[in-house]
Motif scaffolding. Sequence first.
Motif, PDB file in Angstrom:
ATOM      1  N   GLU A  71      47.291  69.304  49.825  1.00 55.16           N
ATOM      2  CA  GLU A  71      47.890  68.441  50.841  1.00 55.16           C
ATOM      3  C   GLU A  71      47.880  66.987  50.382  1.00 55.16           C
ATOM      4  N   LEU A  72      46.809  66.575  49.749  1.00 54.81           N
ATOM      5  CA  LEU A  72      46.703  65.199  49.272  1.00 54.81           C
ATOM      6  C   LEU A  72      47.730  64.893  48.190  1.00 54.81           C
ATOM      7  N   GLY A  73      47.848  65.794  47.223  1.00 57.74           N
ATOM      8  CA  GLY A  73      48.669  65.503  46.059  1.00 57.74           C
ATOM      9  C   GLY A  73      50.103  65.977  46.148  1.00 57.74           C
ATOM     10  N   GLY A  74      50.306  67.124  46.769  1.00 54.68           N
ATOM     11  CA  GLY A  74      51.639  67.688  46.836  1.00 54.68           C
ATOM     12  C   GLY A  74      52.018  68.454  45.579  1.00 54.68           C
ATOM     13  N   ASP A  75      53.241  68.949  45.565  1.00 59.09           N
ATOM     14  CA  ASP A  75      53.693  69.847  44.503  1.00 59.09           C
ATOM     15  C   ASP A  75      53.818  69.176  43.140  1.00 59.09           C
ATOM     16  N   ASP A  76      54.084  67.881  43.116  1.00 58.01           N
ATOM     17  CA  ASP A  76      54.389  67.219  41.844  1.00 58.01           C
ATOM     18  C   ASP A  76      53.224  66.430  41.262  1.00 58.01           C
ATOM     19  N   ALA A  77      52.059  66.501  41.889  1.00 56.55           N
ATOM     20  CA  ALA A  77      50.922  65.688  41.452  1.00 56.55           C
ATOM     21  C   ALA A  77      50.300  66.217  40.161  1.00 56.55           C
ATOM     22  N   VAL A  78      49.572  65.341  39.505  1.00 50.20           N
ATOM     23  CA  VAL A  78      48.688  65.691  38.389  1.00 50.20           C
ATOM     24  C   VAL A  78      47.315  65.966  38.987  1.00 50.20           C
ATOM     25  N   TYR A  79      46.755  67.128  38.710  1.00 53.42           N
ATOM     26  CA  TYR A  79      45.434  67.498  39.211  1.00 53.42           C
ATOM     27  C   TYR A  79      44.451  67.503  38.035  1.00 53.42           C
ATOM     28  N   VAL A  80      43.376  66.748  38.191  1.00 50.47           N
ATOM     29  CA  VAL A  80      42.412  66.550  37.103  1.00 50.47           C
ATOM     30  C   VAL A  80      41.131  67.310  37.437  1.00 50.47           C
ATOM     31  N   PRO A  81      40.862  68.417  36.742  1.00 52.08           N
ATOM     32  CA  PRO A  81      39.666  69.214  37.036  1.00 52.08           C
ATOM     33  C   PRO A  81      38.378  68.498  36.632  1.00 52.08           C
ATOM     34  N   ARG A 102      46.880  76.428  43.104  1.00 49.80           N
ATOM     35  CA  ARG A 102      47.163  77.523  44.037  1.00 49.80           C
ATOM     36  C   ARG A 102      46.651  78.867  43.495  1.00 49.80           C
ATOM     37  N   ALA A 103      46.846  79.085  42.195  1.00 46.98           N
ATOM     38  CA  ALA A 103      46.368  80.332  41.595  1.00 46.98           C
ATOM     39  C   ALA A 103      44.845  80.410  41.647  1.00 46.98           C
ATOM     40  N   GLN A 104      44.167  79.280  41.397  1.00 40.86           N
ATOM     41  CA  GLN A 104      42.711  79.291  41.463  1.00 40.86           C
ATOM     42  C   GLN A 104      42.247  79.494  42.899  1.00 40.86           C
ATOM     43  N   ARG A 105      42.973  78.910  43.840  1.00 40.66           N
ATOM     44  CA  ARG A 105      42.640  79.119  45.249  1.00 40.66           C
ATOM     45  C   ARG A 105      42.731  80.609  45.604  1.00 40.66           C
ATOM     46  N   ALA A 106      43.809  81.268  45.166  1.00 43.77           N
ATOM     47  CA  ALA A 106      43.995  82.682  45.457  1.00 43.77           C
ATOM     48  C   ALA A 106      42.888  83.523  44.835  1.00 43.77           C
ATOM     49  N   GLU A 107      42.485  83.188  43.611  1.00 41.93           N
ATOM     50  CA  GLU A 107      41.430  83.934  42.937  1.00 41.93           C
ATOM     51  C   GLU A 107      40.088  83.742  43.632  1.00 41.93           C
ATOM     52  N   LEU A 108      39.798  82.513  44.067  1.00 44.72           N
ATOM     53  CA  LEU A 108      38.545  82.266  44.782  1.00 44.72           C
ATOM     54  C   LEU A 108      38.521  83.001  46.120  1.00 44.72           C
ATOM     55  N   ALA A 109      39.658  83.008  46.816  1.00 47.52           N
ATOM     56  CA  ALA A 109      39.731  83.718  48.081  1.00 47.52           C
ATOM     57  C   ALA A 109      39.490  85.222  47.862  1.00 47.52           C
ATOM     58  N   ARG A 110      40.061  85.767  46.788  1.00 47.13           N
ATOM     59  CA  ARG A 110      39.854  87.184  46.475  1.00 47.13           C
ATOM     60  C   ARG A 110      38.406  87.445  46.088  1.00 47.13           C
ATOM     61  N   ARG A 111      37.879  86.559  45.254  1.00 45.14           N
ATOM     62  CA  ARG A 111      36.507  86.737  44.731  1.00 45.14           C
ATOM     63  C   ARG A 111      35.469  86.703  45.852  1.00 45.14           C
ATOM     64  N   PHE A 112      35.683  85.830  46.840  1.00 46.07           N
ATOM     65  CA  PHE A 112      34.679  85.659  47.883  1.00 46.07           C
ATOM     66  C   PHE A 112      35.075  86.328  49.191  1.00 46.07           C
ATOM     67  N   GLY A 113      36.233  86.981  49.220  1.00 45.22           N
ATOM     68  CA  GLY A 113      36.638  87.721  50.396  1.00 45.22           C
ATOM     69  C   GLY A 113      36.937  86.859  51.616  1.00 45.22           C
ATOM     70  N   VAL A 114      37.596  85.712  51.355  1.00 42.65           N
ATOM     71  CA  VAL A 114      37.976  84.811  52.459  1.00 42.65           C
ATOM     72  C   VAL A 114      39.474  84.566  52.372  1.00 42.65           C
ATOM     73  N   SER A 115      40.041  84.068  53.446  1.00 38.92           N
ATOM     74  CA  SER A 115      41.483  83.828  53.483  1.00 38.92           C
ATOM     75  C   SER A 115      41.782  82.373  53.143  1.00 38.92           C
TER      76      SER A 115
END
Length: 240
Positions: free
Chosen positions: A205-215, A227-240
């Motif tokens: 929400e802060l950065g939007g689709d075109d932002a640079v994300y720095v891990p 988004r892909a990491q979010r989906a994997e974490l949700a799967r890994r921990f069983g949350v939505s």
Amino acid sequence: MDVSWEDFGWERLGDGVGRRRLPVWDATTALVVGEDGALLFDTGATLREGAGIRAQAQALLGGRRVTHIALSHPHFDHVLGTAAFSGAEVYGAVGVDTVLTRDREVLRGDAVRHGVAEADAVEATDVLVVPHHLVCGEWTLELGGRQVLLANVGPGHSGHDLAVLVPGSREIVLCGDLVEESGDPQAGPDAVPSRWPAALDRLLELGGDDAVYVPGHGAVVDARFVRAQRAELARRFGVS
């Protein structure tokens, strides 16, 4: 405003914004330069590392000092260099002050277990800096000619995760260890897995689709990666 980042081994992210991937743990430290001030995001794993970052930052700043520090979360590889920056105003998420005060011995032991020399860990935790300013929701900093937004987006990777949004022609989001590229996201005993996907939603929400994300660790990524990491974490921990 821009500086020769590459001459100092830093990666240029945008006008007046750069970062360095620190050795050993590959943790990111980032610098945001304004006309009157400069914000450093995370300070390294030891006082020696912090002093090295300080020297490089001052060279990049033409002799000026770092005026503000934002700590992404209370893990040793991101906070133990803070005392090297005398006079800087330090910011962290609400509650991080309690953790750093209460769990100083835990932090020291964690640093040693991960390979920091015991003498270096003792030295850094003996002078550990607790944030002067605690961010509950969002906090806008004026650096002179530019503003940055500090956002308490956690809990997730830890109980107290702080991100930084740098507005510009392309937004830059400093994510801390909420996002990791060089390996799977690490969930230690202070992680809050049930809230981690929501924290990544907040980053997006802060950065939007075109932002640079720095891990916190690894190469710069885009919104698709987050988004892909979010989906994997949700799967890994069983949350939505």
